[in-house]
Design an enzyme around this catalytic site. Structure first.
Site, PDB file in Angstrom:
ATOM      1  N   GLY A 164     -20.775 -79.592 -19.897  1.00 37.70           N
ATOM      2  CA  GLY A 164     -21.818 -78.591 -20.040  1.00 37.70           C
ATOM      3  C   GLY A 164     -22.873 -78.660 -18.955  1.00 37.70           C
ATOM      4  N   GLU A 200     -16.293 -82.938  -6.678  1.00 37.89           N
ATOM      5  CA  GLU A 200     -15.581 -81.669  -6.496  1.00 37.89           C
ATOM      6  C   GLU A 200     -16.261 -80.862  -5.409  1.00 37.89           C
ATOM      7  OE1 GLU A 200     -15.601 -79.545 -10.217  1.00 37.89           O
ATOM      8  OE2 GLU A 200     -14.045 -80.795 -11.101  1.00 37.89           O
ATOM      9  N   LYS A 201     -15.490 -80.017  -4.773  1.00 39.93           N
ATOM     10  CA  LYS A 201     -16.067 -78.990  -3.907  1.00 39.93           C
ATOM     11  C   LYS A 201     -17.014 -78.161  -4.773  1.00 39.93           C
ATOM     12  CE  LYS A 201     -15.892 -76.026  -0.308  1.00 39.93           C
ATOM     13  NZ  LYS A 201     -16.334 -76.466   1.028  1.00 39.93           N
ATOM     14  N   ASN A 290     -12.748 -77.679 -23.991  1.00 39.24           N
ATOM     15  CA  ASN A 290     -13.510 -77.900 -25.223  1.00 39.24           C
ATOM     16  C   ASN A 290     -12.536 -77.931 -26.391  1.00 39.24           C
ATOM     17  OD1 ASN A 290     -15.951 -77.697 -23.736  1.00 39.24           O
ATOM     18  ND2 ASN A 290     -15.677 -75.488 -23.751  1.00 39.24           N
ATOM     19  N   ARG A 292     -13.072 -77.784 -29.627  1.00 39.79           N
ATOM     20  CA  ARG A 292     -13.740 -77.332 -30.856  1.00 39.79           C
ATOM     21  C   ARG A 292     -13.720 -75.803 -30.925  1.00 39.79           C
ATOM     22  NH1 ARG A 292     -17.675 -78.008 -26.807  1.00 39.79           N
ATOM     23  NH2 ARG A 292     -18.591 -75.969 -26.369  1.00 39.79           N
TER      24      ARG A 292
HETATM   25  C1  MV4 Z   1     -19.053 -76.477 -11.132  1.00 39.28           C
HETATM   26  C2  MV4 Z   1     -19.766 -75.493 -10.422  1.00 39.28           C
HETATM   27  C3  MV4 Z   1     -19.447 -75.267  -9.113  1.00 39.28           C
HETATM   28  N1  MV4 Z   1     -18.476 -75.993  -8.530  1.00 39.28           N
HETATM   29  N2  MV4 Z   1     -18.092 -77.158 -10.513  1.00 39.28           N
HETATM   30  C4  MV4 Z   1     -21.608 -76.258 -15.154  1.00 39.28           C
HETATM   31  C5  MV4 Z   1     -21.188 -76.582 -16.530  1.00 39.28           C
HETATM   32  C6  MV4 Z   1     -19.967 -77.407 -16.420  1.00 39.28           C
HETATM   33  N3  MV4 Z   1     -19.017 -76.997 -17.425  1.00 39.28           N
HETATM   34  C7  MV4 Z   1     -19.467 -77.200 -15.050  1.00 39.28           C
HETATM   35  N4  MV4 Z   1     -20.461 -76.446 -14.356  1.00 39.28           N
HETATM   36  C8  MV4 Z   1     -20.275 -76.076 -13.057  1.00 39.28           C
HETATM   37  N5  MV4 Z   1     -19.309 -76.749 -12.403  1.00 39.28           N
HETATM   38  C9  MV4 Z   1     -17.824 -76.919  -9.221  1.00 39.28           C
HETATM   39  N6  MV4 Z   1     -16.888 -77.631  -8.611  1.00 39.28           N
HETATM   40  C10 MV4 Z   1     -20.765 -74.782 -11.084  1.00 39.28           C
HETATM   41  C11 MV4 Z   1     -21.032 -75.079 -12.413  1.00 39.28           C
HETATM   42  C12 MV4 Z   1     -22.068 -74.293 -13.009  1.00 39.28           C
HETATM   43  C13 MV4 Z   1     -21.773 -73.379 -14.004  1.00 39.28           C
HETATM   44  C14 MV4 Z   1     -20.502 -73.241 -14.508  1.00 39.28           C
HETATM   45  C15 MV4 Z   1     -20.228 -72.328 -15.494  1.00 39.28           C
HETATM   46  C16 MV4 Z   1     -21.256 -71.541 -15.975  1.00 39.28           C
HETATM   47  C17 MV4 Z   1     -22.532 -71.664 -15.493  1.00 39.28           C
HETATM   48  C18 MV4 Z   1     -22.814 -72.582 -14.511  1.00 39.28           C
HETATM   49  C19 MV4 Z   1     -24.107 -72.689 -14.026  1.00 39.28           C
HETATM   50  C20 MV4 Z   1     -24.374 -73.596 -13.068  1.00 39.28           C
HETATM   51  C21 MV4 Z   1     -23.366 -74.406 -12.554  1.00 39.28           C
END
Ligand code: MV4
Length: 457
Positions: A164, A200-201, A290, A292
């Site tokens: 999250g 991660e990238k 997830n 759930r």
């Molecule tokens: C990321 C990303 C960009 N690049 N991973 C945020 C919650 C978690 N589940 C993973 N998240 C992210 N992972 C990489 N490699 C950007 C996010 C992210 C995000 C992802 C989904 C929905 C909203 C977000 C808001 C900020 C960052």
């Protein structure tokens, strides 16, 4: 079939679970904290048991309190809802050891998917695309630098035990990465008790698209298409929809097939969600799973006609999932707005007070999942979700126009809600054109607040 289920949760999801049980002829016992004695779920359930004082650690997060409540009342199953103990493998194991059917996957599966390094490795091994990055847990800052050199900046450090978005750190160059590494490790150690990290990238301007799956204990699994949850603010979803406006039938089939390969490789049982990031070219990358039922499950229910909570109960009872993949159609469009007791003009500050008057919206194409009633005072100890308004129609525009009507119709007095901002969001041209990404709500919020301030002078 399960005969009597302990609802180990509160608020709207406790109501949702009680309703599903009643339709299946399953008796319900709602576990409630002292702050929730007057809750709607307590009223609707067959029985209710007080499990402790308001602080979650002493009630909804206390396995001994919940398990003894289940045993004393003669339950044979436990539904954890979302949040709280829903993804806690120790709790699932304790339920099993006490001969209570945990309504979810096995403790082993929860352990695997709760670990982002293992989850990523597992999905990649099954042929599910993952974000370019580290193979396993990062051994050192040097290893992080080496991988970053190969994949290019910016990169993202993520705690393996997180989820999250908690504890993530972006690095734009080698200097930032060297600095971020020990800080991210210490933060993860403090927050989760485990400092292991993955790299991660860092993908920018991506959308959050998630695939819903259902799998029974006889080896049969289906997917129910995707939800688009790109309208978020600080990892709090504000509006969700199904289908995603950027996913067509061909992409859906590929993502669904990938998701099914992933869950079949681990023998997954229960409802579940695989989260993906999607770039503007339509490439998608698994980020986490997830295990759930999720807050936003109703949009999938409204477009597929499949009752996900009912299937959780049937699957946990050992029944066969009788739905076939070819029967699943995403007909129409559904949108959900999470109505929170928060003031959008003050940075979504939690709002308090008694709900003096409550009139939920209604009519064709509107569903409201809520525990609210006039005279109710939401306790301050828990999250501020008051209601989920779900609207559906033939097209995305129909569903959004109906949402506008429903939000205007909805009356909640005595407490501030997020409705004014959600009204602005659904009529924002970028959002209407489905050109938003996970950072867009933050941008829009700035504009909206400036406009409101200007309107006051
Ligand atoms: C990321 C990303 C960009 N690049 N991973 C945020 C919650 C978690 N589940 C993973 N998240 C992210 N992972 C990489 N490699 C950007 C996010 C992210 C995000 C992802 C989904 C929905 C909203 C977000 C808001 C900020 C960052």
């Amino acid at each position: 079939m399960l005969k009597k289920v302990l609802v180990a949760n509160r608020g709207e999801i406790a109501v949702r679970i009680v309703r599903a049980c009643q339709e299946l002829g399953i008796k319900t016992v709602v576990a409630f904290s002292e702050a929730d004695r007057d809750s709607l779920a307590v009223r609707l359930a067959d029985e209710a048991v007080c499990i402790g004082p308001p602080p979650p650690a002493r009630s909804y997060l206390s396995p001994p309190a919940l398990i003894s409540a289940a045993i004393i009342t003669g339950c044979d199953g436990v539904h954890p809802g979302y949040g709280f103990l829903s993804e806690n493998p120790y709790f699932a194991e304790m339920c099993t050891d006490c001969k209570l059917q945990f309504i979810g996957p096995t403790a082993e599966t929860m352990r695997l998917m709760g670990d982002k390094v293992l989850g990523r490795q597992t999905m990649r091994a099954a042929g599910v695309p993952t974000v370019p990055g580290s193979e396993g847990e990062l051994k050192s800052a040097e290893e992080a630098l080496e991988i970053a050199r190969q994949i290019g900046y910016p990169v993202l450090l993520k705690p393996s035990a997180g989820g999250g978005g908690r504890g993530m750190r972006v690095a734009n160059d080698e200097n930032e990465l060297v600095r971020a590494f020990p800080m991210a490790r210490a933060e993860a150690e403090a927050a989760f008790g485990r400092g292991d990290l993955l790299l991660e990238k860092y993908l920018v301007k991506v959308r959050h698209v998630e695939i819903q799956v259902l799998a029974d204990s006889h080896g049969h699994a289906i997917h129910l298409g995707e939800r688009d949850c790109s309208a978020q603010r600080r990892h709090q979803k504000i509006l969700e929809e199904a289908p995603s406006p950027v996913v067509g039938p061909e992409l859906r089939e590929r993502m669904g097939r990938d998701a099914l390969r992933g869950i079949n490789s681990i023998g997954y049982v229960n409802a579940g969600t695989l989260e993906f990031l999607m770039d503007q070219a339509g490439n998608y990358y698994f980020i986490e799973m997830n295990t759930r039922i999720q807050v936003e499950h109703p949009v999938t229910e409204q477009v597929t006609g499949v009752d996900l909570v009912r299937w959780q109960l049937l699957i946990a009872s050992g029944e066969r999932l009788t739905l076939q993949q070819k029967e699943i159609r995403m007909a129409r469009h559904a949108v959900e707005c999470r109505i929170n007791a928060e003031d959008p003009e003050r940075d979504f500050l939690p709002a308090a007070g008694e709900v003096e008057f409550y009139l939920p919206p209604g009519g064709l194409g509107v569903r409201v999942d809520s525990h609210l009633y006039a005279g109710y005072t939401p306790p301050r100890n828990y999250d501020s979700l008051l209601a989920k308004i779900i609207t559906f129609g033939e097209s995305r525009d129909d569903a959004l126009n109906r949402m506008r009507r429903a939000l205007h119709e909805c009356i909640i007095t005595g407490i501030k809600t997020t409705i004014p901002f959600q009204l602005a969001l659904i009529d924002d041209p970028t959002f209407r054109a489905a050109q938003h990404h996970t950072g867009y709500v933050a941008e829009l919020l700035h504009k909206w607040k400036d406009e409101r301030a200007a309107a006051l002078v």
